[in-house]
Write an enzyme that holds these catalytic residues in place. Structure first.
Site, PDB file in Angstrom:
ATOM      1  N   CYS A  85      15.249  56.454  29.138  1.00  0.00           N
ATOM      2  CA  CYS A  85      16.683  56.267  28.919  1.00  0.00           C
ATOM      3  C   CYS A  85      17.114  57.053  27.691  1.00  0.00           C
ATOM      4  O   CYS A  85      16.400  57.078  26.684  1.00  0.00           O
ATOM      5  CB  CYS A  85      16.963  54.777  28.714  1.00  0.00           C
ATOM      6  SG  CYS A  85      18.704  54.377  28.478  1.00  0.00           S
ATOM      7  N   LEU A  86      18.274  57.682  27.778  1.00  0.00           N
ATOM      8  CA  LEU A  86      18.790  58.438  26.645  1.00  0.00           C
ATOM      9  C   LEU A  86      19.104  57.539  25.449  1.00  0.00           C
ATOM     10  O   LEU A  86      19.139  58.010  24.318  1.00  0.00           O
ATOM     11  CB  LEU A  86      20.043  59.219  27.055  1.00  0.00           C
ATOM     12  CG  LEU A  86      19.827  60.288  28.126  1.00  0.00           C
ATOM     13  CD1 LEU A  86      21.157  60.928  28.512  1.00  0.00           C
ATOM     14  CD2 LEU A  86      18.830  61.339  27.678  1.00  0.00           C
ATOM     15  N   GLN A 105      26.968  53.981  27.259  1.00  0.00           N
ATOM     16  CA  GLN A 105      26.042  54.774  26.442  1.00  0.00           C
ATOM     17  C   GLN A 105      26.763  55.786  25.560  1.00  0.00           C
ATOM     18  O   GLN A 105      26.164  56.308  24.620  1.00  0.00           O
ATOM     19  CB  GLN A 105      25.036  55.503  27.326  1.00  0.00           C
ATOM     20  CG  GLN A 105      24.015  54.594  27.966  1.00  0.00           C
ATOM     21  CD  GLN A 105      23.053  55.379  28.827  1.00  0.00           C
ATOM     22  OE1 GLN A 105      23.341  55.637  29.988  1.00  0.00           O
ATOM     23  NE2 GLN A 105      21.934  55.766  28.240  1.00  0.00           N
ATOM     24  N   GLY A 161      20.952  60.457  34.427  1.00  0.00           N
ATOM     25  CA  GLY A 161      22.106  59.592  34.578  1.00  0.00           C
ATOM     26  C   GLY A 161      22.631  59.154  33.224  1.00  0.00           C
ATOM     27  O   GLY A 161      21.927  59.231  32.217  1.00  0.00           O
ATOM     28  N   HIS A 220      23.111  49.205  33.174  1.00  0.00           N
ATOM     29  CA  HIS A 220      23.777  49.443  31.881  1.00  0.00           C
ATOM     30  C   HIS A 220      25.157  48.785  31.830  1.00  0.00           C
ATOM     31  O   HIS A 220      25.584  48.309  30.785  1.00  0.00           O
ATOM     32  CB  HIS A 220      23.955  50.943  31.634  1.00  0.00           C
ATOM     33  CG  HIS A 220      22.799  51.598  30.968  1.00  0.00           C
ATOM     34  ND1 HIS A 220      22.357  51.259  29.715  1.00  0.00           N
ATOM     35  CD2 HIS A 220      21.993  52.616  31.383  1.00  0.00           C
ATOM     36  CE1 HIS A 220      21.337  52.018  29.377  1.00  0.00           C
ATOM     37  NE2 HIS A 220      21.094  52.852  30.385  1.00  0.00           N
ATOM     38  N   HIS A 276      19.361  51.802  37.687  1.00  0.00           N
ATOM     39  CA  HIS A 276      19.215  51.914  36.233  1.00  0.00           C
ATOM     40  C   HIS A 276      20.593  52.001  35.559  1.00  0.00           C
ATOM     41  O   HIS A 276      20.879  51.254  34.618  1.00  0.00           O
ATOM     42  CB  HIS A 276      18.376  53.156  35.907  1.00  0.00           C
ATOM     43  CG  HIS A 276      18.221  53.431  34.449  1.00  0.00           C
ATOM     44  ND1 HIS A 276      17.025  53.282  33.796  1.00  0.00           N
ATOM     45  CD2 HIS A 276      19.108  53.859  33.504  1.00  0.00           C
ATOM     46  CE1 HIS A 276      17.180  53.613  32.516  1.00  0.00           C
ATOM     47  NE2 HIS A 276      18.437  53.963  32.319  1.00  0.00           N
ATOM     48  N   GLU A 277      21.438  52.899  36.061  1.00  0.00           N
ATOM     49  CA  GLU A 277      22.757  53.079  35.450  1.00  0.00           C
ATOM     50  C   GLU A 277      23.658  51.875  35.697  1.00  0.00           C
ATOM     51  O   GLU A 277      24.419  51.470  34.814  1.00  0.00           O
ATOM     52  CB  GLU A 277      23.419  54.363  35.945  1.00  0.00           C
ATOM     53  CG  GLU A 277      22.676  55.633  35.574  1.00  0.00           C
ATOM     54  CD  GLU A 277      22.374  55.784  34.093  1.00  0.00           C
ATOM     55  OE1 GLU A 277      23.164  55.302  33.246  1.00  0.00           O
ATOM     56  OE2 GLU A 277      21.330  56.379  33.764  1.00  0.00           O
TER      57      GLU A 277
END
Length: 156
Positions: A88-89, A51, A46, A134, A130-131
């Site tokens: 996470c990226l 991000q 995701g 953000h 999670h997303e």
């Protein structure tokens, strides 16, 4: 399409609250296309717009070749609980356990401004939570915990 740079968790920008999308236009479509290319390149599950440096309430997921886009998402219900390892990226740290609902229902718009509602569970529910976090400047590392032994997933 283009691969965009990922904002690291060390930058304060990642903690900002995203603003609602008002225009469902070519600029939004370009952002979404770039996000898909970036996610594919980084092999993630995701990615949120914040991000990649854009403060818009937008995220995408790609789970088991199911690619979905969520614009102005709102989690309208959740049930149960699960503990899953998340990464996470934007975060260079190793994975950590996070307590999330097992089932979530999310209402959002697609890239063309069509409203939809989706109920999902297990890993898809985790990714959506999670997303969505953000978009409010919250990272999984803020929610890491030690799960009860009987709720830990098997390490592979």
């Amino acid at each position: 399409m283009a691969i965009r740079e990922i904002v690291p968790h060390s930058e304060s920008f990642i903690r900002k609250k995203s603003k609602p999308v008002k225009a469902f236009d070519e600029k939004l479509w370009e952002l979404l296309d770039d996000m898909h290319e970036t996610l594919d390149d980084r092999m993630g599950a995701g990615l949120s717009a914040v991000q990649v440096g854009v403060l818009k309430r937008v995220f995408i997921i790609d789970i088991n070749n199911m690619k979905m886009e969520f614009i102005n998402p709102e989690i309208i219900s959740s049930e149960g609980e699960q503990y899953k390892k998340e990464g996470c990226l934007s975060v260079a740290l190793p994975f950590g356990y996070v307590k999330r609902p097992f089932t979530v229902t999310v209402r959002a718009y697609d890239r063309f401004g069509n409203l939809f509602t989706l109920t999902c569970e297990d890993w898809t529910a985790v990714c959506i939570c999670h997303e969505n976090d953000h978009l409010d400047g919250v990272l999984y590392i803020d929610k890491m915990c030690v799960p009860p032994k009987d709720m830990m997933e098997d390490d592979e």
